[in-house]
Design a protein around this motif. Structure first.
Motif, PDB file in Angstrom:
ATOM      1  N   GLY A  28      40.158  46.766  33.184  1.00 20.99           N
ATOM      2  CA  GLY A  28      38.740  46.746  33.530  1.00 20.99           C
ATOM      3  C   GLY A  28      37.969  45.624  32.887  1.00 20.99           C
ATOM      4  N   ASN A  29      38.690  44.650  32.276  1.00 22.98           N
ATOM      5  CA  ASN A  29      38.031  43.541  31.607  1.00 22.98           C
ATOM      6  C   ASN A  29      37.786  42.381  32.570  1.00 22.98           C
ATOM      7  N   LEU A  30      36.704  41.663  32.347  1.00 26.33           N
ATOM      8  CA  LEU A  30      36.366  40.520  33.179  1.00 26.33           C
ATOM      9  C   LEU A  30      37.213  39.319  32.787  1.00 26.33           C
ATOM     10  N   PHE A  31      37.678  38.556  33.780  1.00 25.80           N
ATOM     11  CA  PHE A  31      38.341  37.297  33.457  1.00 25.80           C
ATOM     12  C   PHE A  31      38.204  36.300  34.604  1.00 25.80           C
ATOM     13  N   TRP A  32      38.420  35.029  34.297  1.00 27.23           N
ATOM     14  CA  TRP A  32      38.350  33.922  35.249  1.00 27.23           C
ATOM     15  C   TRP A  32      39.721  33.277  35.323  1.00 27.23           C
ATOM     16  N   PHE A  33      40.232  33.140  36.548  1.00 26.77           N
ATOM     17  CA  PHE A  33      41.530  32.501  36.777  1.00 26.77           C
ATOM     18  C   PHE A  33      41.324  31.194  37.517  1.00 26.77           C
TER      19      PHE A  33
END
Length: 277
Positions: free
Chosen positions: A159-164
């Motif tokens: 449920g954590n935000l991340f940018w790929f």
């Protein structure tokens, strides 16, 4: 994750607090809005060509957006997947959660926009979202079709935000945004610096000169290729032409948001003669 006093000062955008862990900032200088999908359409009945025309970019760009994963011929409003209550000030939302018995509801919005995020220029992507889903990687905004330079704003299996960004910087955080409350999340680039933010707080940062692909159209609620679907609500998607760190979105209590979603599902179920669960 890299935060220090010098990097906070370099932002130059109304920094309020600086520490070794976080930088909290207010909205910066004026930036031009270049894309805006408000997701406020009232009725998306298929007009007969499977396009569900009417999902517009209110800046006047890329107006040919269409739904993915719908059940052709169905009224999206009657299914309870559009006009879901959004947070104060953001109108209504789309529900990208699968609707049992109705195919996949909305599994994504095809924006028909290749350059919504520029390849190398400054930008800010802001998404107003609400979710409790932690089932694998969920794409809020993505152009991932396996091409070089593909990118996307996502939540992970925790449920954590991340940018790929393939060929660029990948930013992971421990910022959980799947708590049933409304959040303003996003990614902003200035030069080669990327800042990932949640409700006005920078939660991750990185540097990369790698170009973001403009070879595939961007999707809301899924990746461009099959899979990676987001389960939850999206009330607003905005993109600015320069770095813009917004102020905090004051979340409504989780119970209010979820009650609104339950009410929409109940109404849709009663119209079909059964309950949506």
């Amino acid at each position: 994750m890299r935060f220090d006093l010098s990097s906070c000062a370099r932002l130059g955008r109304g920094v309020l607090v600086a520490s070794s862990l976080i930088c909290v900032a207010t909205a910066g200088a004026e930036a031009a809005l270049i894309r805006h999908w408000a997701l406020d359409e009232a009725n998306l009945t298929d007009p007969g060509n499977n396009t569900y025309a009417g999902i517009i970019d209110s800046t006047g760009n890329s107006t040919g957006a269409t739904l993915f994963g719908y059940n052709a011929g169905k009224d999206m409003a009657a299914l309870g997947v559009v006009n879901v209550p959004g947070p104060t000030g953001f109108g209504t939302a789309y529900n990208f959660t699968e609707v049992p018995g109705e195919n996949a509801g909305i599994s994504g919005v095809f924006t028909n926009s290749l350059d919504a995020i520029p390849a190398t220029g400054d930008f800010s992507l802001q998404v107003v979202m609400n979710s409790t889903n932690v089932a694998g990687n969920s794409n809020l905004f993505s152009n991932n079709n396996g091409q070089g330079g593909r990118a996307g704003l996502q939540t992970d299996a925790s449920g954590n935000l991340f940018w790929f960004h393939n060929g660029g910087v990948n930013i992971t955080t421990t910022a959980n945004v799947t708590d049933g409350a409304w959040h303003m999340v996003g990614i902003a680039r200035e030069g080669t610096r990327f800042d990932l933010f949640v409700d006005g707080v920078i939660v991750g940062t990185g540097d990369s000169a790698g170009a973001i692909s403009t070879a595939q159209s961007w999707m809301i609620g899924r990746q461009r290729s099959s899979g990676g679907g987001y389960n939850g609500l999206v009330a607003d998607v905005k993109i600015y032409d320069s770095y813009q760190l917004p102020g905090a979105l004051v979340p409504e209590p989780a119970g209010i948001a979820l009650l609104g979603l339950a009410a929409a599902a109940m109404a849709a179920g009663s119209r079909r003669g059964r309950m949506v669960s």
